[in-house]
Design a protein around this motif. Structure first.
Motif, PDB file in Angstrom:
ATOM      1  N   ARG A 156      39.687  -9.227   4.997  1.00 23.03           N
ATOM      2  CA  ARG A 156      39.566 -10.603   4.523  1.00 23.03           C
ATOM      3  C   ARG A 156      38.225 -10.822   3.833  1.00 23.03           C
ATOM      4  NH1 ARG A 156      43.825  -9.854   5.592  1.00 23.03           N
ATOM      5  NH2 ARG A 156      45.304 -10.921   6.949  1.00 23.03           N
ATOM      6  N   GLY A 157      37.952 -10.076   2.787  1.00 29.03           N
ATOM      7  CA  GLY A 157      36.686 -10.227   2.102  1.00 29.03           C
ATOM      8  C   GLY A 157      35.624  -9.338   2.711  1.00 29.03           C
ATOM      9  N   PRO A 158      34.390  -9.394   2.175  1.00 25.08           N
ATOM     10  CA  PRO A 158      33.320  -8.496   2.624  1.00 25.08           C
ATOM     11  C   PRO A 158      33.015  -8.650   4.116  1.00 25.08           C
ATOM     12  CG  PRO A 158      32.709  -9.621   0.593  1.00 25.08           C
ATOM     13  CD  PRO A 158      33.950 -10.284   1.088  1.00 25.08           C
ATOM     14  N   ASN A 159      33.115  -7.548   4.848  1.00 26.38           N
ATOM     15  CA  ASN A 159      32.741  -7.505   6.272  1.00 26.38           C
ATOM     16  C   ASN A 159      33.494  -8.518   7.125  1.00 26.38           C
ATOM     17  OD1 ASN A 159      30.872  -5.420   5.883  1.00 26.38           O
ATOM     18  ND2 ASN A 159      29.238  -6.858   5.370  1.00 26.38           N
ATOM     19  N   ASN A 160      34.746  -8.770   6.740  1.00 26.74           N
ATOM     20  CA  ASN A 160      35.590  -9.691   7.506  1.00 26.74           C
ATOM     21  C   ASN A 160      36.976  -9.092   7.690  1.00 26.74           C
ATOM     22  OD1 ASN A 160      34.409 -12.674   7.924  1.00 26.74           O
ATOM     23  ND2 ASN A 160      33.561 -11.821   6.036  1.00 26.74           N
ATOM     24  N   TRP A 161      37.514  -9.263   8.900  1.00 30.20           N
ATOM     25  CA  TRP A 161      38.837  -8.767   9.225  1.00 30.20           C
ATOM     26  C   TRP A 161      39.551  -9.825  10.064  1.00 30.20           C
ATOM     27  CZ3 TRP A 161      34.273  -6.289   9.452  1.00 30.20           C
ATOM     28  CH2 TRP A 161      34.113  -5.130   8.661  1.00 30.20           C
ATOM     29  N   GLU A 162      40.866  -9.828  10.013  1.00 31.12           N
ATOM     30  CA  GLU A 162      41.646 -10.772  10.817  1.00 31.12           C
ATOM     31  C   GLU A 162      42.817 -10.038  11.458  1.00 31.12           C
ATOM     32  OE1 GLU A 162      42.674 -14.877   9.360  1.00 31.12           O
ATOM     33  OE2 GLU A 162      44.711 -14.082   9.605  1.00 31.12           O
ATOM     34  N   ILE A 163      42.943 -10.195  12.766  1.00 28.38           N
ATOM     35  CA  ILE A 163      43.989  -9.538  13.540  1.00 28.38           C
ATOM     36  C   ILE A 163      44.840 -10.605  14.220  1.00 28.38           C
ATOM     37  CG2 ILE A 163      44.487  -7.874  15.371  1.00 28.38           C
ATOM     38  CD1 ILE A 163      42.926  -6.662  13.038  1.00 28.38           C
TER      39      ILE A 163
END
Length: 370
Positions: free
Chosen positions: A257-264
């Motif tokens: 989800r964009g730079p240095n972002n994740w969604e689980i």
């Protein structure tokens, strides 16, 4: 603030089904599905330098979507998607003229946020920026709303939200639908395969016409086909985070989800993972549910007790959301400890949201039950 009427409510209920969330390792934004063309439309700057992007809609399953058209001149891009059966058709504004003072609605749906709608009026129908004409209006374009549709009161797409002016009060620019129709027509008429508009001569060329992958066959200018973009490869701590997510069974490309972002998504809990390079802090925030309007005290007492008892995690309230959080400094992160910590967060998140809702009267988050 949007002043709704019954007819506009019905229009928005239908349009929200085709407003699409878009994310890459570099950015997030919005798009919308056009049934007749069979593509998702968005801004080129959202998916630039990517072969594919993560897309998801209210009735469109989360998936990796191939970028099949890039248009740097008009800042447009098209993505191919599957699972679109049953999605409604959007009407693109064609005949007639737009007028200053006409009411418009800007729609966006960035990841992590609910369906976003803002209303405004057109202040100029012919604002030229670098040789391209834009619709200028005051319907706020918030971060993440780029690529979403601008509609009129009939629910017709009159533009694609593209620009907002920095340090201004709700001045936005949308690409008129006539440019979108032109791009769709040229895209469909061009040779098969992934395509790009040459910024120099404005011709739409397909990858089979660019055997070297670099130069326009019409004018010799440099072109950048989406299919020739370099595959994303994380480095440093981002690589380590993705390694541990993969080790615990997560589909990493779908989580970016964009730079240095994740969604689980773990059960009914949405878990946002963020790495702050400036501080070295890695945060895992599991959004569980929301506070009710009444009988809040027992929930607070429960959360305080759990903060005292639970190890390595903590509860907090963010904008009425009940959040379970994990904090790690990057220097302490390795595969073994990271797997244990994130597994613990995922398991507890899926455990606590049910307790909070079923035993303490908390409410499921709106986006979790949409």
């Amino acid at each position: 603030m949007l002043r709704k009427n019954p007819s506009m409510n019905a229009i928005l209920d239908q349009i929200r089904e085709v407003v699409i969330q878009i994310a890459t390792p570099y950015s997030t934004g919005t798009g919308f599905y056009l049934k007749e063309a069979g593509v998702v439309v968005t801004n080129n700057h959202i998916v630039h330098d990517n072969r594919e992007a993560v897309v998801q809609g209210e009735k469109l399953p989360r998936q990796l979507s191939r970028v099949v058209y890039a248009d740097p001149k008009f800042d447009l891009a098209f993505l191919e998607v599957s699972g679109t059966e049953g999605l409604p058709a959007l009407d693109i504004f064609g005949a007639g003229a737009l007028h200053e003072g006409e009411t418009v609605v800007s729609i966006g749906h960035p990841f992590g946020l609910q369906f976003s709608v803002t209303q405004g009026v057109i202040s100029s129908t012919n604002r030229e920026v670098e040789g391209v004409r834009y619709i200028q209006h005051d319907a706020a374009l918030n971060p993440g709303n780029s690529g979403g549709p601008l509609i009129n009161t009939k629910g017709q797409v009159i533009g694609v939200n593209t620009l907002s002016m920095e340090q201004s009060d709700n001045i936005g620019f949308s690409l008129p639908a006539v440019y979108l129709q032109q791009a769709l027509s040229e895209f469909q008429a061009a040779a098969p395969g992934v395509k790009v508009r040459c910024e120099s001569c404005s011709n739409v060329v397909a990858e089979q016409q660019v055997p070297d992958g670099k130069y326009c066959p019409h004018c010799g200018a440099r072109v950048y086909l989406p299919s020739h973009a370099e595959m994303y490869e994380p480095v440093g701590i981002a690589e380590r985070i993705e390694e541990l997510l993969r080790a615990i069974g997560q589909e990493v490309p779908l989580s970016r989800r964009g730079p240095n972002n994740w969604e689980i998504q773990e059960g009914s809990a949405r878990i946002a993972i963020t790495y702050h390079e400036d501080t070295g802090l890695i945060m895992g925030d599991a959004y569980l549910c929301t506070l009710p309007t009444e009988q809040i005290k027992p929930i607070y007492e429960f959360l305080l007790r759990q903060n005292f008892e639970i190890e390595g995690l903590s509860f907090s309230i963010k904008d009425q959301d009940i959040v379970l959080s994990l904090l790690i400094f990057d220097r302490y992160l390795n595969l073994d400890t990271g797997m244990k910590l994130f597994r613990h967060l995922f398991e507890r998140a899926d455990y606590y949201d049910n307790i909070l809702v079923e035993q303490y009267g908390a409410l499921w988050r709106a986006e979790d039950i949409a």
